[in-house]
Write a protein that holds these residues in place. Structure first.
Motif, PDB file in Angstrom:
ATOM      1  N   GLY A  63       0.828  -1.200   0.000  1.00  9.95           N
ATOM      2  CA  GLY A  63       0.000   0.000   0.000  1.00  9.95           C
ATOM      3  C   GLY A  63       0.866   1.255   0.000  1.00  9.95           C
ATOM      4  N   PHE A  64       0.478   2.228  -0.779  1.00 13.72           N
ATOM      5  CA  PHE A  64       1.204   3.504  -0.901  1.00 13.72           C
ATOM      6  C   PHE A  64       0.232   4.606  -0.488  1.00 13.72           C
ATOM      7  N   LEU A  65       0.494   5.257   0.655  1.00 15.82           N
ATOM      8  CA  LEU A  65      -0.443   6.220   1.229  1.00 15.82           C
ATOM      9  C   LEU A  65       0.035   7.649   1.021  1.00 15.82           C
ATOM     10  N   ALA A  66      -0.872   8.520   0.584  1.00 17.08           N
ATOM     11  CA  ALA A  66      -0.578   9.943   0.433  1.00 17.08           C
ATOM     12  C   ALA A  66      -1.866  10.730   0.613  1.00 17.08           C
ATOM     13  N   HIS A  67      -1.732  11.987   1.022  1.00 18.84           N
ATOM     14  CA  HIS A  67      -2.926  12.837   1.167  1.00 18.84           C
ATOM     15  C   HIS A  67      -3.613  13.031  -0.174  1.00 18.84           C
ATOM     16  N   GLY A  68      -2.832  13.253  -1.209  1.00 18.47           N
ATOM     17  CA  GLY A  68      -3.330  13.537  -2.543  1.00 18.47           C
ATOM     18  C   GLY A  68      -2.148  13.861  -3.427  1.00 18.47           C
ATOM     19  N   PHE A  69      -2.424  14.382  -4.616  1.00 16.18           N
ATOM     20  CA  PHE A  69      -1.320  14.651  -5.532  1.00 16.18           C
ATOM     21  C   PHE A  69      -0.592  15.935  -5.154  1.00 16.18           C
ATOM     22  N   PHE A  70       0.734  15.862  -5.147  1.00 16.41           N
ATOM     23  CA  PHE A  70       1.581  17.043  -5.096  1.00 16.41           C
ATOM     24  C   PHE A  70       2.848  16.690  -5.860  1.00 16.41           C
ATOM     25  N   ASP A  71       3.641  17.692  -6.212  1.00 19.59           N
ATOM     26  CA  ASP A  71       4.668  17.518  -7.225  1.00 19.59           C
ATOM     27  C   ASP A  71       5.608  16.330  -7.002  1.00 19.59           C
ATOM     28  N   PRO A  72       6.227  16.137  -5.828  1.00 17.32           N
ATOM     29  CA  PRO A  72       7.165  15.017  -5.684  1.00 17.32           C
ATOM     30  C   PRO A  72       6.510  13.640  -5.766  1.00 17.32           C
ATOM     31  N   LEU A  73       5.173  13.587  -5.626  1.00 20.65           N
ATOM     32  CA  LEU A  73       4.492  12.294  -5.634  1.00 20.65           C
ATOM     33  C   LEU A  73       4.785  11.520  -6.910  1.00 20.65           C
ATOM     34  N   GLY A  74       4.751  12.193  -8.063  1.00 22.19           N
ATOM     35  CA  GLY A  74       4.962  11.515  -9.332  1.00 22.19           C
ATOM     36  C   GLY A  74       6.313  10.835  -9.407  1.00 22.19           C
ATOM     37  N   ILE A  75       7.366  11.543  -8.990  1.00 21.98           N
ATOM     38  CA  ILE A  75       8.715  10.974  -9.015  1.00 21.98           C
ATOM     39  C   ILE A  75       8.792   9.774  -8.073  1.00 21.98           C
ATOM     40  N   PHE A  76       8.296   9.958  -6.863  1.00 20.92           N
ATOM     41  CA  PHE A  76       8.406   8.914  -5.842  1.00 20.92           C
ATOM     42  C   PHE A  76       7.602   7.684  -6.239  1.00 20.92           C
ATOM     43  N   LEU A  77       6.365   7.900  -6.680  1.00 23.22           N
ATOM     44  CA  LEU A  77       5.491   6.781  -7.012  1.00 23.22           C
ATOM     45  C   LEU A  77       6.029   6.002  -8.202  1.00 23.22           C
ATOM     46  N   GLU A  78       6.516   6.701  -9.222  1.00 19.20           N
ATOM     47  CA  GLU A  78       7.063   6.030 -10.403  1.00 19.20           C
ATOM     48  C   GLU A  78       8.243   5.133 -10.029  1.00 19.20           C
ATOM     49  N   SER A  79       9.152   5.648  -9.181  1.00 17.15           N
ATOM     50  CA  SER A  79      10.315   4.872  -8.769  1.00 17.15           C
ATOM     51  C   SER A  79       9.909   3.688  -7.896  1.00 17.15           C
ATOM     52  N   PHE A  80       8.951   3.920  -6.997  1.00 20.09           N
ATOM     53  CA  PHE A  80       8.488   2.866  -6.090  1.00 20.09           C
ATOM     54  C   PHE A  80       7.826   1.740  -6.874  1.00 20.09           C
ATOM     55  N   ILE A  81       6.960   2.090  -7.823  1.00 17.45           N
ATOM     56  CA  ILE A  81       6.262   1.078  -8.625  1.00 17.45           C
ATOM     57  C   ILE A  81       7.254   0.305  -9.491  1.00 17.45           C
ATOM     58  N   SER A  82       8.242   1.020 -10.029  1.00 14.14           N
ATOM     59  CA  SER A  82       9.219   0.380 -10.917  1.00 14.14           C
ATOM     60  C   SER A  82      10.007  -0.706 -10.194  1.00 14.14           C
ATOM     61  N   ILE A  83      10.519  -0.398  -9.004  1.00 10.03           N
ATOM     62  CA  ILE A  83      11.301  -1.404  -8.282  1.00 10.03           C
ATOM     63  C   ILE A  83      10.394  -2.509  -7.737  1.00 10.03           C
ATOM     64  N   ALA A  84       9.176  -2.155  -7.361  1.00 10.01           N
ATOM     65  CA  ALA A  84       8.232  -3.178  -6.896  1.00 10.01           C
ATOM     66  C   ALA A  84       7.930  -4.178  -8.019  1.00 10.01           C
ATOM     67  N   LYS A  85       7.737  -3.660  -9.219  1.00  8.46           N
ATOM     68  CA  LYS A  85       7.470  -4.533 -10.373  1.00  8.46           C
ATOM     69  C   LYS A  85       8.643  -5.466 -10.621  1.00  8.46           C
ATOM     70  N   HIS A  86       9.865  -4.941 -10.453  1.00  8.90           N
ATOM     71  CA  HIS A  86      11.077  -5.751 -10.673  1.00  8.90           C
ATOM     72  C   HIS A  86      11.097  -6.952  -9.738  1.00  8.90           C
ATOM     73  N   TYR A  87      10.567  -6.786  -8.522  1.00  5.88           N
ATOM     74  CA  TYR A  87      10.552  -7.879  -7.550  1.00  5.88           C
ATOM     75  C   TYR A  87       9.181  -8.562  -7.468  1.00  5.88           C
ATOM     76  N   ASN A  88       8.373  -8.362  -8.521  1.00  4.24           N
ATOM     77  CA  ASN A  88       7.079  -9.043  -8.652  1.00  4.24           C
ATOM     78  C   ASN A  88       6.080  -8.672  -7.557  1.00  4.24           C
ATOM     79  N   TYR A  89       6.062  -7.380  -7.222  1.00  3.86           N
ATOM     80  CA  TYR A  89       5.066  -6.859  -6.283  1.00  3.86           C
ATOM     81  C   TYR A  89       4.165  -5.847  -6.985  1.00  3.86           C
ATOM     82  N   TYR A  90       2.940  -5.757  -6.510  1.00  2.00           N
ATOM     83  CA  TYR A  90       2.006  -4.743  -6.969  1.00  2.00           C
ATOM     84  C   TYR A  90       1.981  -3.594  -5.958  1.00  2.00           C
ATOM     85  N   VAL A  91       1.514  -2.439  -6.412  1.00  4.68           N
ATOM     86  CA  VAL A  91       1.385  -1.277  -5.534  1.00  4.68           C
ATOM     87  C   VAL A  91      -0.041  -0.746  -5.640  1.00  4.68           C
ATOM     88  N   THR A  92      -0.694  -0.584  -4.506  1.00  4.42           N
ATOM     89  CA  THR A  92      -2.031   0.003  -4.468  1.00  4.42           C
ATOM     90  C   THR A  92      -1.933   1.402  -3.848  1.00  4.42           C
TER      91      THR A  92
END
Length: 331
Positions: A63-92
């Motif tokens: 689970g990835f928790l945030a209040h809502g969208f703000f500028d750094p969210l895009g960078i952080f979420l993209e990197s988090f999802i990318s490495i999670a995918k590499h290790y066969n994990y999903y991100v909600t």
């Protein structure tokens, strides 16, 4: 109700073969896989994911928790999802809107075996409320906290912010305004120490009216721009704790008829996409590696692994909003 045994009979394969097709783990020949998939379609069989998760003890979902969208969210979420995918994990992704109850609902998903772990980008509850949920799964954050139960992936904002201020000083800016985040955050307190040390070392008066606290982000850059416009003695530079607020500040000043950086220099913090689009001088503090390290911690805790964390650093990114002052050039 159709069961996995019914599918195995229909496909004329073993129950374990059907299980491997559904889970995606283990070898299954293309021929057998097609038989199983055809049987599942013919019988309208849908795997009971909740039962599977309870049986296996894992969901392969973070689970990835945030209040809502703000500028750094895009960078952080993209990197988090990318490495999670590499290790066969999903991100909600959970947007809580700062609602404490919504955040607790998301944390409870670990208790109900619907999430394996949680990453908190922006929190609603106090850490004392969040910490007990770590018994249900690993929790990580990029907030700077001191906790034995929650992993904190952060870069020292003291050194990064002091570097920003020294950079401004070296380019001829001696009256510097500071836009900081929530006054209770440890990163904000680190920046306040950097401000005090900077002024003491350079024998510059540290005026309280030069410090602005932004607790909401939304439109606060515009509000601060109007406050700067109304100041009797305006600062010749402004240092921000995040690029998005710096961009909003610049936009509002331009509406008010000012030119950036001719009327005021601006330096941000994040090296986000908006800083690149608006050519804002900023500080890159390894936000992508913070995201990767947060996932690595969760993965290591869940799988009893010791994957090495990424090395983080602080780097000043020079763009056009902090030129050398003309009077400095003449010296």
């Amino acid at each position: 109700m159709t069961t996995i045994i019914d599918v195995a009979k229909q496909a004329q394969v073993s129950k374990s073969t059907v299980s491997r097709v559904i889970s995606g783990n283990g070898y299954v020949s293309q021929e057998s896989r097609k038989k199983v998939l055809d049987a599942m379609e013919a019988l309208s069989y849908s795997p009971n994911l909740i039962a599977r998760n309870l049986q296996s003890g894992e969901t392969k979902t973070i689970g990835f928790l945030a209040h809502g969208f703000f500028d750094p969210l895009g960078i952080f979420l993209e990197s988090f999802i990318s490495i999670a995918k590499h290790y066969n994990y999903y991100v909600t992704l959970y947007f809580t809107d700062g609602d404490k109850a919504k955040e607790i609902d998301a944390l409870n998903q670990m208790k109900y075996k619907q999430l394996d772990g949680v990453f908190i980008l922006t929190r609603a509850n106090e850490w004392e409320v969040i910490e007990p949920y770590s018994i249900y799964g690993p929790i990580a954050t990029w907030h700077r906290i001191d906790s034995e139960r929650i992993y904190s992936s952060y870069v020292d904002h003291y050194s990064g912010y002091l570097r920003s201020l020294n950079y401004l000083f070296q380019r001829g800016y001696h009256s510097i305004g500071h836009v900081l985040g929530n006054s209770e955050n440890l990163n904000t307190k680190a920046r306040l120490r950097a401000i005090a040390d900077f002024h003491n070392e350079n024998h510059i008066p540290n005026k309280s009216e030069w410090i602005f606290h932004d607790n909401a982000r939304q439109d606060n850059g515009r509000i601060i721009a109007r406050q700067w416009h109304s100041m009797a003695n305006r600062t010749d530079a402004m240092a921000f704790y995040t690029d998005s607020v710096a961009a909003s500040f610049i936009s509002e000043l331009q509406i008010l008829g000012y030119s950036i950086p001719e009327d005021v220099a601006v330096i941000g913090f994040d090296n986000s996409e908006i800083s690149r689009l608006m050519h804002i001088t900023t500080v890159d503090y390894s936000i992508k590696h913070q995201a990767e390290n947060s996932f690595i911690y969760i993965h290591n805790q869940l799988n009893k692994k010791t994957i090495a964390e990424r090395k983080m650093s602080v780097q000043l990114i020079e763009r056009s909003t902090v030129p050398v002052r003309s009077d400095k050039k003449k010296q």
